[in-house]
Design an enzyme around this catalytic site. Sequence first.
Site, PDB file in Angstrom:
ATOM      1  N   CYS A  88       0.823  -1.229   0.000  1.00  0.00           N
ATOM      2  CA  CYS A  88       0.000   0.000   0.000  1.00  0.00           C
ATOM      3  C   CYS A  88       0.851   1.270   0.000  1.00  0.00           C
ATOM      4  O   CYS A  88       0.341   2.351  -0.278  1.00  0.00           O
ATOM      5  CB  CYS A  88      -0.952   0.004   1.188  1.00  0.00           C
ATOM      6  SG  CYS A  88      -2.054  -1.406   1.235  1.00  0.00           S
ATOM      7  N   HIS A 229      -2.870   7.479   2.382  1.00  0.00           N
ATOM      8  CA  HIS A 229      -3.370   6.163   1.998  1.00  0.00           C
ATOM      9  C   HIS A 229      -4.625   5.879   2.810  1.00  0.00           C
ATOM     10  O   HIS A 229      -4.679   6.154   4.009  1.00  0.00           O
ATOM     11  CB  HIS A 229      -2.300   5.097   2.275  1.00  0.00           C
ATOM     12  CG  HIS A 229      -2.841   3.700   2.187  1.00  0.00           C
ATOM     13  ND1 HIS A 229      -3.587   3.281   1.110  1.00  0.00           N
ATOM     14  CD2 HIS A 229      -2.777   2.652   3.043  1.00  0.00           C
ATOM     15  CE1 HIS A 229      -3.943   2.017   1.307  1.00  0.00           C
ATOM     16  NE2 HIS A 229      -3.468   1.618   2.473  1.00  0.00           N
ATOM     17  N   ASN A 259     -10.083  -0.056   0.791  1.00  0.00           N
ATOM     18  CA  ASN A 259      -8.625   0.042   0.726  1.00  0.00           C
ATOM     19  C   ASN A 259      -8.173  -0.412  -0.663  1.00  0.00           C
ATOM     20  O   ASN A 259      -8.276  -1.584  -0.992  1.00  0.00           O
ATOM     21  CB  ASN A 259      -8.008  -0.834   1.828  1.00  0.00           C
ATOM     22  CG  ASN A 259      -6.492  -0.773   1.847  1.00  0.00           C
ATOM     23  OD1 ASN A 259      -5.864  -0.315   0.902  1.00  0.00           O
ATOM     24  ND2 ASN A 259      -5.896  -1.253   2.924  1.00  0.00           N
TER      25      ASN A 259
HETATM   26  C1  COA Z   1      -9.515  -5.192  10.328  1.00  0.00           C
HETATM   27  C2  COA Z   1     -10.028  -4.214  11.371  1.00  0.00           C
HETATM   28  C3  COA Z   1     -11.158  -3.387  10.782  1.00  0.00           C
HETATM   29  C4  COA Z   1     -10.607  -5.028  12.525  1.00  0.00           C
HETATM   30  O1  COA Z   1     -11.065  -4.151  13.530  1.00  0.00           O
HETATM   31  P1  COA Z   1     -10.715  -4.440  15.064  1.00  0.00           P
HETATM   32  O2  COA Z   1     -11.463  -3.450  15.843  1.00  0.00           O
HETATM   33  O3  COA Z   1      -9.215  -4.468  15.172  1.00  0.00           O
HETATM   34  O4  COA Z   1     -11.326  -5.854  15.285  1.00  0.00           O
HETATM   35  P2  COA Z   1     -10.594  -7.216  15.710  1.00  0.00           P
HETATM   36  O5  COA Z   1      -9.627  -7.646  14.652  1.00  0.00           O
HETATM   37  O6  COA Z   1     -10.085  -7.073  17.088  1.00  0.00           O
HETATM   38  O7  COA Z   1     -11.796  -8.213  15.684  1.00  0.00           O
HETATM   39  C5  COA Z   1     -12.894  -8.043  16.541  1.00  0.00           C
HETATM   40  C6  COA Z   1     -13.910  -9.110  16.206  1.00  0.00           C
HETATM   41  O8  COA Z   1     -14.552  -8.767  14.975  1.00  0.00           O
HETATM   42  C7  COA Z   1     -14.570  -9.900  14.144  1.00  0.00           C
HETATM   43  N1  COA Z   1     -14.596  -9.511  12.739  1.00  0.00           N
HETATM   44  C8  COA Z   1     -13.529  -9.338  11.906  1.00  0.00           C
HETATM   45  N2  COA Z   1     -13.978  -8.981  10.689  1.00  0.00           N
HETATM   46  C9  COA Z   1     -15.323  -8.916  10.769  1.00  0.00           C
HETATM   47  C10 COA Z   1     -16.325  -8.567   9.844  1.00  0.00           C
HETATM   48  N3  COA Z   1     -16.063  -8.243   8.576  1.00  0.00           N
HETATM   49  N4  COA Z   1     -17.611  -8.588  10.256  1.00  0.00           N
HETATM   50  C11 COA Z   1     -17.923  -8.902  11.532  1.00  0.00           C
HETATM   51  N5  COA Z   1     -17.013  -9.247  12.445  1.00  0.00           N
HETATM   52  C12 COA Z   1     -15.720  -9.240  12.076  1.00  0.00           C
HETATM   53  C13 COA Z   1     -13.324 -10.656  14.512  1.00  0.00           C
HETATM   54  O9  COA Z   1     -13.468 -12.018  14.119  1.00  0.00           O
HETATM   55  C14 COA Z   1     -13.292 -10.497  16.014  1.00  0.00           C
HETATM   56  O10 COA Z   1     -14.206 -11.436  16.578  1.00  0.00           O
HETATM   57  P3  COA Z   1     -13.762 -12.271  17.886  1.00  0.00           P
HETATM   58  O11 COA Z   1     -13.496 -11.226  18.935  1.00  0.00           O
HETATM   59  O12 COA Z   1     -14.948 -13.113  18.113  1.00  0.00           O
HETATM   60  O13 COA Z   1     -12.540 -13.011  17.456  1.00  0.00           O
HETATM   61  C15 COA Z   1      -8.927  -3.282  11.904  1.00  0.00           C
HETATM   62  O14 COA Z   1      -8.045  -3.992  12.727  1.00  0.00           O
HETATM   63  C16 COA Z   1      -8.155  -2.672  10.777  1.00  0.00           C
HETATM   64  O15 COA Z   1      -8.685  -1.962   9.948  1.00  0.00           O
HETATM   65  N6  COA Z   1      -6.833  -2.899  10.749  1.00  0.00           N
HETATM   66  C17 COA Z   1      -6.010  -2.391   9.699  1.00  0.00           C
HETATM   67  C18 COA Z   1      -6.141  -3.259   8.493  1.00  0.00           C
HETATM   68  C19 COA Z   1      -5.504  -2.642   7.304  1.00  0.00           C
HETATM   69  O16 COA Z   1      -5.567  -1.460   7.128  1.00  0.00           O
HETATM   70  N7  COA Z   1      -4.869  -3.438   6.441  1.00  0.00           N
HETATM   71  C20 COA Z   1      -4.236  -2.971   5.284  1.00  0.00           C
HETATM   72  C21 COA Z   1      -2.976  -2.285   5.617  1.00  0.00           C
HETATM   73  S1  COA Z   1      -2.492  -1.207   4.352  1.00  0.00           S
END
Ligand code: COA
Length: 302
Positions: A88, A229, A259
């Site tokens: 990214c 980004h 993204n």
């Molecule tokens: C992915 C992201 C949105 C998840 O949000 P979060 O608040 O960190 O949530 P968590 O990963 O702690 O997950 C919380 C719960 O939501 C669940 N969950 C994940 N994706 C889900 C979705 N699409 N729908 C519903 N629930 C979801 C997980 O399974 C977890 O459940 P559990 O507690 O029973 O295991 C966030 O971490 C994020 O955006 N990170 C950066 C990712 C990114 O930018 N990647 C590219 C880099 S350039």
Amino acid sequence: MVATTDQWISDRTGIKQRRIAAEGEVTSDMAVVAARQALAMAGCRAEDLDMIIVATVSADMPLPSCAVLVQAKLGAVRAFAFDVSAACAGSLFGLSIADQFIRAGQAKRVLVIGAELLSRLVDWTDRNTCVLFGDAAGAMVVGPTPDAKRGLMSTHLHSDGSAAGILTIPGGGSQYPQSEEVLSKNMHKIAMNGREIYKFAIRVLPPAILEALDANGFRVDDIDHIVSHQANARIVESVLERLGVPLEKCWMNLERYGNTSSASLPISLDEANRAGRLKEGDLIAMMAIGAGMTWGSALMRW
Ligand SMILES: CC(C)(COP(=O)(O)OP(=O)(O)OC[C@H]1O[C@@H](n2cnc3c(N)ncnc32)[C@H](O)[C@@H]1OP(=O)(O)O)[C@@H](O)C(=O)NCCC(=O)NCCS
């Protein structure tokens, strides 16, 4: 397809819509559409390009590069072309390379493209990733300016390979070549630890912006626009809050595209420009972060 809701996705990420490439459409096709628009805006012919950089992790094929396919489709016969793999942050790395070639007098017209077709690399049974990424391409034509007060001032790039494991496509390379096992375990698809990326991003991006300001003798208040980004709206909000930059200074479009990896920076710059937000003389700070981890910043006088 997966257990999720629109509410969860928009609350946690800010994403409302994502674009998916048409069947049969490939990364270089999208790259060429963006490139033609950038060339038209720059008043530059494809034949005049010296160099083409395509930032991508989702090229048409492993070999050759996406950039040579773009070169052929554009008819940019004079240009040499290659891909940059910095996920990214790829467009920012590409912009930095273009800047160095131009400063060294080795190139005058450089096409930097960010193009990603990640919908074919996400695991559509994995709700952690499949709701995040969209397909897109963006392009910039970069060249020297006689006006010393305008243009790209500096770029600042960083990598931390010790965090490589938090965002990977583990299969399909030399470690795990394509095999039935790779396919059955979905190792050819994106695997991500979202929470670790989130923490990493809000730790390293504010210092990257400060580094760019310091290098050029500016303060946070001097920034007119942030072009970032677009990975997650909460990441952008948190970084700007730590810096003390109002959110209104950042062009946000995540809700429409998700993204889009390396495409997101040039698309955001282009949209902010076409919307009339960027005025001559404005100070623009750019930031990006991606798998690797890779990240960085750039400072530009519009
Ligand atoms: C992915 C992201 C949105 C998840 O949000 P979060 O608040 O960190 O949530 P968590 O990963 O702690 O997950 C919380 C719960 O939501 C669940 N969950 C994940 N994706 C889900 C979705 N699409 N729908 C519903 N629930 C979801 C997980 O399974 C977890 O459940 P559990 O507690 O029973 O295991 C966030 O971490 C994020 O955006 N990170 C950066 C990712 C990114 O930018 N990647 C590219 C880099 S350039």
